[in-house]
Design an enzyme around this catalytic site. Structure first.
Site, PDB file in Angstrom:
ATOM      1  CG  HIS A  19      -5.831   2.195  -0.561  1.00  0.00           C
ATOM      2  ND1 HIS A  19      -5.861   2.860   0.642  1.00  0.00           N
ATOM      3  CD2 HIS A  19      -6.050   0.882  -0.263  1.00  0.00           C
ATOM      4  CE1 HIS A  19      -6.104   1.994   1.619  1.00  0.00           C
ATOM      5  NE2 HIS A  19      -6.214   0.782   1.091  1.00  0.00           N
ATOM      6  CG  HIS A  30      -1.827  -1.175   1.306  1.00  0.00           C
ATOM      7  ND1 HIS A  30      -1.391  -2.424   1.692  1.00  0.00           N
ATOM      8  CD2 HIS A  30      -3.156  -1.300   1.052  1.00  0.00           C
ATOM      9  CE1 HIS A  30      -2.419  -3.269   1.675  1.00  0.00           C
ATOM     10  NE2 HIS A  30      -3.500  -2.609   1.290  1.00  0.00           N
ATOM     11  CG  HIS A  84     -29.771 -10.115  26.763  1.00  0.00           C
ATOM     12  ND1 HIS A  84     -30.378  -9.488  25.699  1.00  0.00           N
ATOM     13  CD2 HIS A  84     -29.269  -9.127  27.550  1.00  0.00           C
ATOM     14  CE1 HIS A  84     -30.254  -8.174  25.839  1.00  0.00           C
ATOM     15  NE2 HIS A  84     -29.589  -7.924  26.948  1.00  0.00           N
ATOM     16  CD  GLU A 128     -20.565  -4.114  25.178  1.00  0.00           C
ATOM     17  OE1 GLU A 128     -21.562  -4.313  25.904  1.00  0.00           O
ATOM     18  OE2 GLU A 128     -20.540  -3.240  24.276  1.00  0.00           O
ATOM     19  CG  LEU A 183      -8.520   0.052   8.629  1.00  0.00           C
ATOM     20  CD1 LEU A 183      -9.238   0.716   7.461  1.00  0.00           C
ATOM     21  CD2 LEU A 183      -7.118   0.633   8.772  1.00  0.00           C
TER      22      LEU A 183
END
Length: 660
Positions: A263, A30, A475, A413, A120
């Site tokens: 890129h 890249h 849940h 989380e 990312l």
């Protein structure tokens, strides 16, 4: 001044040319961000970053995280020029098998890489954890600024800021006022699929200001003076992290610069030569570094860093004389990562007949180990009262109380798990994070990163089955243990009672390279007469032996171990002898010698039944017949949900008889 400008220009041209050459030789990589952000990293490394390339793991070094890990060629060029143990031949092996220059940076693989990155957004969150660790450790010791006192720098791109994780981490960093965290944003307005405005129209500056960050802006990414000025200003911040927006041109120098075509594809020989000669004024063979560039880096990175390191070592000696006890603790826990003098050797004894949920048992263990281990720190994603991560009379980690050991992560989380990785990458701490097992999904990529980086994170996952009850299938975990067990290097530990819970905690704390997931029940479970500390440490053992000769064996985990023992009694009344095995950890059991494994599971494959109130996926490894749940759950009181899905001693008895 003219000479300085000249060597700086030559150095940046050299860095860019090395990136082009690496990617062209590999025919993969890249170049876009590597070429655009070269001035940013040149300025950072030669003017600000305090590191010792000859001692890459020096504890008090500044940390640098390349969140946009695809620009790894840029980082490798910087590490080579700075004097790390990364040779020119290593650069020439970019992206090749077993080379020190893999496609994305890998921690503990390449000298000078402070964090594995590439997915990312995770680099930003890991850097947040590093900055938290720096602040926590500094506050842990008397005059702690003599022991821990450094900056954490990050480089990200447009892609990192589009990931939802980045906003979780940015929000957390602003709330925690991590003023020694500095984030460089390569704003080139291009992503892989095209111009950024195809998918993104945020006012990034406003977003960060709203998240309680300082924001500085450099309009020309080639303006070294402006980059340097912004970096100096960022380091002066007293109560906020700082974002430095640097407007760059992706693939700078290429005939395709400013477009998505640069890129993730090599420039090729012709375009590479155009960039080097026509734009950078660098007319040299491939992989060439002028001696004056090496000399400049030696003086401004290596020698500057070694001088700082020498002063630090002298300060350490002085500190050890002034505060011998504090220093001894720091040396053990931070410099040597050795908790052996602090961790109790044995688990406590427990009252016979004790009945307690393993989440409550975990909370009890946590509070005891917190008193013993001065470097244990963590918290949960806003479910401390449910996962039992709240410390008794514990102080919260806040900007006003960096000495606090209880972290309120908020409902974040993913950022919680990723920041834990950063804290462990920093070193000096033992950490834990907690939430409901079903929400481990949110954390999966960060757990995988911990496993890949060999970080001993501790995950407390409670509400571990359909016994969650009325909250229903959203849940109630089903496939989550299978997911966790599928990640290489992760140890999953599902205890059956308080005794096994303490063992799980001890094994997690002793780990130096394996993440550990402790899987905890909401419902109360009895202390089993046959539960065994040594057996639990080995991952599986006979918890209830057969009377004479077993015709079947049950292999169970967690709350289902007591179910298996109850069923064993029913079957014995009908003359059917059964062995019950508790298997809290597949991974620990698989590490045992074959003789032990054969001794524990001593019946043929066809005579084994696994019993676990979650997905049966993977259990065929140990047993031919698998009692589990391969559908979603149901909203009902726990006892009704458990009965609906057949987890009763009567149902298990009938299954056993059908196998016979």
């Amino acid at each position: 001044m003219e000479k300085n400008n000249s060597i700086e220009k030559l150095s940046v041209a050299t860095i860019r040319s090395l990136a082009i050459d690496m990617i062209n030789k590999a025919n993969s990589g890249h170049p876009g961000m590597a070429l655009g952000s070269a001035p940013v990293l040149f300025n950072l490394f030669t003017k600000h970053l305090v590191v010792d390339p000859k001692d890459a793991m020096w504890f008090n070094r500044d940390r640098f995280v390349l969140s946009a890990g695809h620009a790894s060629s840029l980082l490798y060029a910087m590490l080579h020029l700075s004097g790390y143990n990364l040779s020119m031949s290593d650069l020439q092996q970019f992206r090749q098998l077993d080379s020190l220059t893999p496609g994305h940076p890998e921690y503990k693989w390449t000298p000078g890489v402070d964090a594995t990155s590439g997915p990312l957004g995770q680099g930003i969150a890991q850097a947040v954890g590093m900055a938290m660790a720096e602040a926590a450790l500094q506050a842990e010791y008397l005059n702690g600024q003599q022991l821990v006192n450094h900056y954490t720098y990050v480089l990200c791109g447009d892609g990192c800021l589009q990931e939802g994780l980045s906003q979780e981490a940015i929000s957390l960093a602003g709330h925690q006022k991590l003023n020694k965290l500095i984030l460089f944003y390569d704003a080139n307005n291009v992503t892989l699929d095209g111009a950024l405005d195809l998918s993104f129209s945020e006012e990034v500056k406003t977003r960060f200001i709203a998240s309680k960050w300082n924001v500085l802006e450099v309009m020309d990414g080639n303006d070294l003076n402006a980059i340097d000025k912004a970096t100096k200003e960022a380091k002066l911040s007293k109560d906020k992290p700082t974002l430095i927006i640097v407007h760059t041109i992706i693939g700078y120098g290429s005939t395709k610069q400013g477009t998505s075509k640069v890129h993730g594809a090599p420039l090729g020989a012709e375009d590479g030569k155009h960039a080097k000669v026509e734009v950078y004024g660098f007319d040299h063979p491939d992989f060439y570094v002028p001696q004056e560039v090496y000399d400049y880096f030696k003086e401004n990175v290596l020698q500057r860093g070694q001088a700082a390191h020498k002063i630090y070592e002298e300060n350490l000696k002085e500190y050890s004389r002034s505060y011998p006890n504090e220093y001894q603790q720091f040396e053990k826990l931070c410099l040597k990562n050795d908790i052996s003098d602090y961790l109790p050797k044995d688990i406590p004894s427990f009252e016979e007949g004790m009945v307690v949920s393993t989440r409550s048992a975990s909370g009890k263990a946590l509070n005891e180990y917190m008193l013993a281990l001065p470097n244990l720190i963590g918290g949960s994603a806003d479910v401390a009262g449910s996962v039992m991560t709240k410390l008794n009379d514990g102080l919260d980690f806040t900007p006003e109380h960096r000495e606090g050991h209880n972290i309120n992560w908020g409902i974040r989380e993913f950022a919680m798990a990723s920041a834990q990785n950063g804290m462990l990458l920093h070193g000096g701490l033992k950490t834990y994070v907690g939430c409901f097992l079903v929400f481990s999904d949110y954390m999966k990529s960060a757990i995988r990163m911990a496993a890949l980086s060999h970080l001993p994170g501790i995950y407390l996952f409670s509400h571990d089955s359909i016994a969650v009850g009325e909250d229903g299938p959203t849940h109630q975990p089903i496939e989550h243990l299978a997911m966790l067990r599928s990640i290489p290097n992760v140890r999953v530990f599902r205890p059956c009672d308080i005794r096994e819970t303490y063992v799980g905690w001890q094994e997690a704390l002793k780990s130096t390279k394996n993440p550990t997931a402790l899987i905890l029940s909401r419902q109360n479970l009895p202390l089993l007469n046959g539960s065994n500390e040594e057996g639990a440490r080995r991952g599986a053992y006979v918890v209830s032996k057969e009377q004479k000769e077993a015709k079947l064996c049950f292999i169970a985990t967690g709350s289902e171990v007591s179910l298996a023992i109850e069923t064993q009694k029913l079957l014995l009344e009908e003359g059917i002898d059964v062995r019950v095995i508790s298997m809290p950890s597949w991974e620990l059991f698989d590490e045992q010698e074959q003789a032990y494994k054969d001794e524990v599971i001593n019946l043929p494959y066809e005579k084994r039944i696994s019993v676990e109130m979650l997905s049966t996926f993977g259990w065929s490894k140990y047993a031919k017949t698998n009692m589990g749940i391969d559908t979603f759950g149901a909203s009902a009181p726990a006892k009704d949900a458990i009965k609906k899905f057949g987890f009763t001693k009567e149902a298990l008895k009938e299954l056993a008889k059908s196998v016979l």
